[in-house]
Design a protein around this motif. Structure first.
Motif, PDB file in Angstrom:
ATOM      1  N   GLN A  50       0.820  -1.223   0.000  1.00  0.00           N
ATOM      2  CA  GLN A  50       0.000   0.000   0.000  1.00  0.00           C
ATOM      3  C   GLN A  50       0.849   1.266   0.000  1.00  0.00           C
ATOM      4  O   GLN A  50       0.324   2.351  -0.263  1.00  0.00           O
ATOM      5  CB  GLN A  50      -0.956   0.011   1.198  1.00  0.00           C
ATOM      6  N   CYS A  98     -10.906  -0.405   3.404  1.00  0.00           N
ATOM      7  CA  CYS A  98      -9.489  -0.496   3.066  1.00  0.00           C
ATOM      8  C   CYS A  98      -8.993   0.891   2.677  1.00  0.00           C
ATOM      9  O   CYS A  98      -9.670   1.590   1.916  1.00  0.00           O
ATOM     10  CB  CYS A  98      -9.301  -1.466   1.903  1.00  0.00           C
ATOM     11  N   LEU A  99      -7.825   1.271   3.169  1.00  0.00           N
ATOM     12  CA  LEU A  99      -7.278   2.591   2.854  1.00  0.00           C
ATOM     13  C   LEU A  99      -7.000   2.737   1.356  1.00  0.00           C
ATOM     14  O   LEU A  99      -6.950   3.857   0.844  1.00  0.00           O
ATOM     15  CB  LEU A  99      -6.001   2.859   3.654  1.00  0.00           C
ATOM     16  N   HIS A 140      -7.190  -9.540   6.492  1.00  0.00           N
ATOM     17  CA  HIS A 140      -7.359  -8.484   5.483  1.00  0.00           C
ATOM     18  C   HIS A 140      -5.984  -7.977   5.028  1.00  0.00           C
ATOM     19  O   HIS A 140      -5.712  -7.883   3.819  1.00  0.00           O
ATOM     20  CB  HIS A 140      -8.191  -7.335   6.058  1.00  0.00           C
ATOM     21  N   GLU A 141      -5.127  -7.638   6.009  1.00  0.00           N
ATOM     22  CA  GLU A 141      -3.809  -7.095   5.657  1.00  0.00           C
ATOM     23  C   GLU A 141      -2.952  -8.154   4.965  1.00  0.00           C
ATOM     24  O   GLU A 141      -2.214  -7.858   4.025  1.00  0.00           O
ATOM     25  CB  GLU A 141      -3.098  -6.559   6.902  1.00  0.00           C
ATOM     26  N   HIS A 144      -3.258  -8.478   1.317  1.00  0.00           N
ATOM     27  CA  HIS A 144      -2.482  -7.504   0.529  1.00  0.00           C
ATOM     28  C   HIS A 144      -1.103  -8.065   0.174  1.00  0.00           C
ATOM     29  O   HIS A 144      -0.552  -7.727  -0.879  1.00  0.00           O
ATOM     30  CB  HIS A 144      -2.278  -6.205   1.323  1.00  0.00           C
TER      31      HIS A 144
HETATM   32 NI    NI Z   1      -6.687  -2.976   2.916  1.00  0.00          NI
END
Ligand code: NI
Length: 181
Positions: A50, A98-99, A140-141, A144
């Protein structure tokens, strides 16, 4: 240092990350940057892709979620070279955001319990089991790190409904309180 957060549609978010070497330069600076970038965006987790890195690192601070789950109160952790080795427990449906996908929140079904092997910020090895909200955010992370976004895991009909919003995010046509890329 606060870095811009890569938005849905950027190819780095689809890469499968690699374990980092134990002599990774300026690791502490990177971890500080990840936490600062996450706090600035009012997130509870951030994965290295991210901020544009292909490294198998994620940071989590669940303090804002202490009302949802008391286990979150002092849950500030770094997961380096993280590998989930077991997923079990009852599947739980819970809303996620999510960012990298601003202003979209959807329910996602995930296993309730995980076992994960990782190194902490001091490169100490851990093999731990997590449940509840921590297990949710870690998964979730962790996705990524494997190039997976939470919208990949929602039902087809819901995904159709948010398609136009996702297309706008891909064009960076999105309102956001933090810097994006
Ligand atoms: Ni996320």
């Amino acid at each position: 240092m606060i870095l811009p957060i890569y938005l849905y549609g950027q190819s780095i978010l689809r890469k499968i990350t690699k374990d980092i070497p134990l002599d990774y330069p300026n690791l502490n600076n990177l971890l500080d940057t990840m936490f600062e970038t996450m706090y600035n965006a009012e997130g509870v987790g951030l994965a290295a892709p991210q901020i544009g890195l292909e490294d198998r690192i994620l940071v989590i601070d669940l303090a804002p979620c202490a009302e949802i789950d008391p286990a979150c109160a002092d849950f500030k952790k770094v997961f380096i070279n993280a590998h989930i080795v077991e997923r079990d427990g009852e599947e739980v449906l819970m809303e996620e955001g999510c960012l990298s996908i601003p202003n979209i929140h959807e329910k996602v079904l995930r296993p309730g319990r995980i076992r994960i092997q990782y190194l902490d910020e001091n490169l100490q090895a851990h093999d731990e089991v997590f449940e509840g909200y921590p297990a949710r955010v870690i998964q979730h992370e962790y996705d990524h790190l494997d190039g997976i976004m939470f919208v990949d895991r929602i039902a087809g009909i819901r995904k159709q409904l948010i398609r136009s919003k996702l297309n706008k995010i891909m064009k960076k046509n999105v309102q956001c309180s933090y810097r994006v890329k």
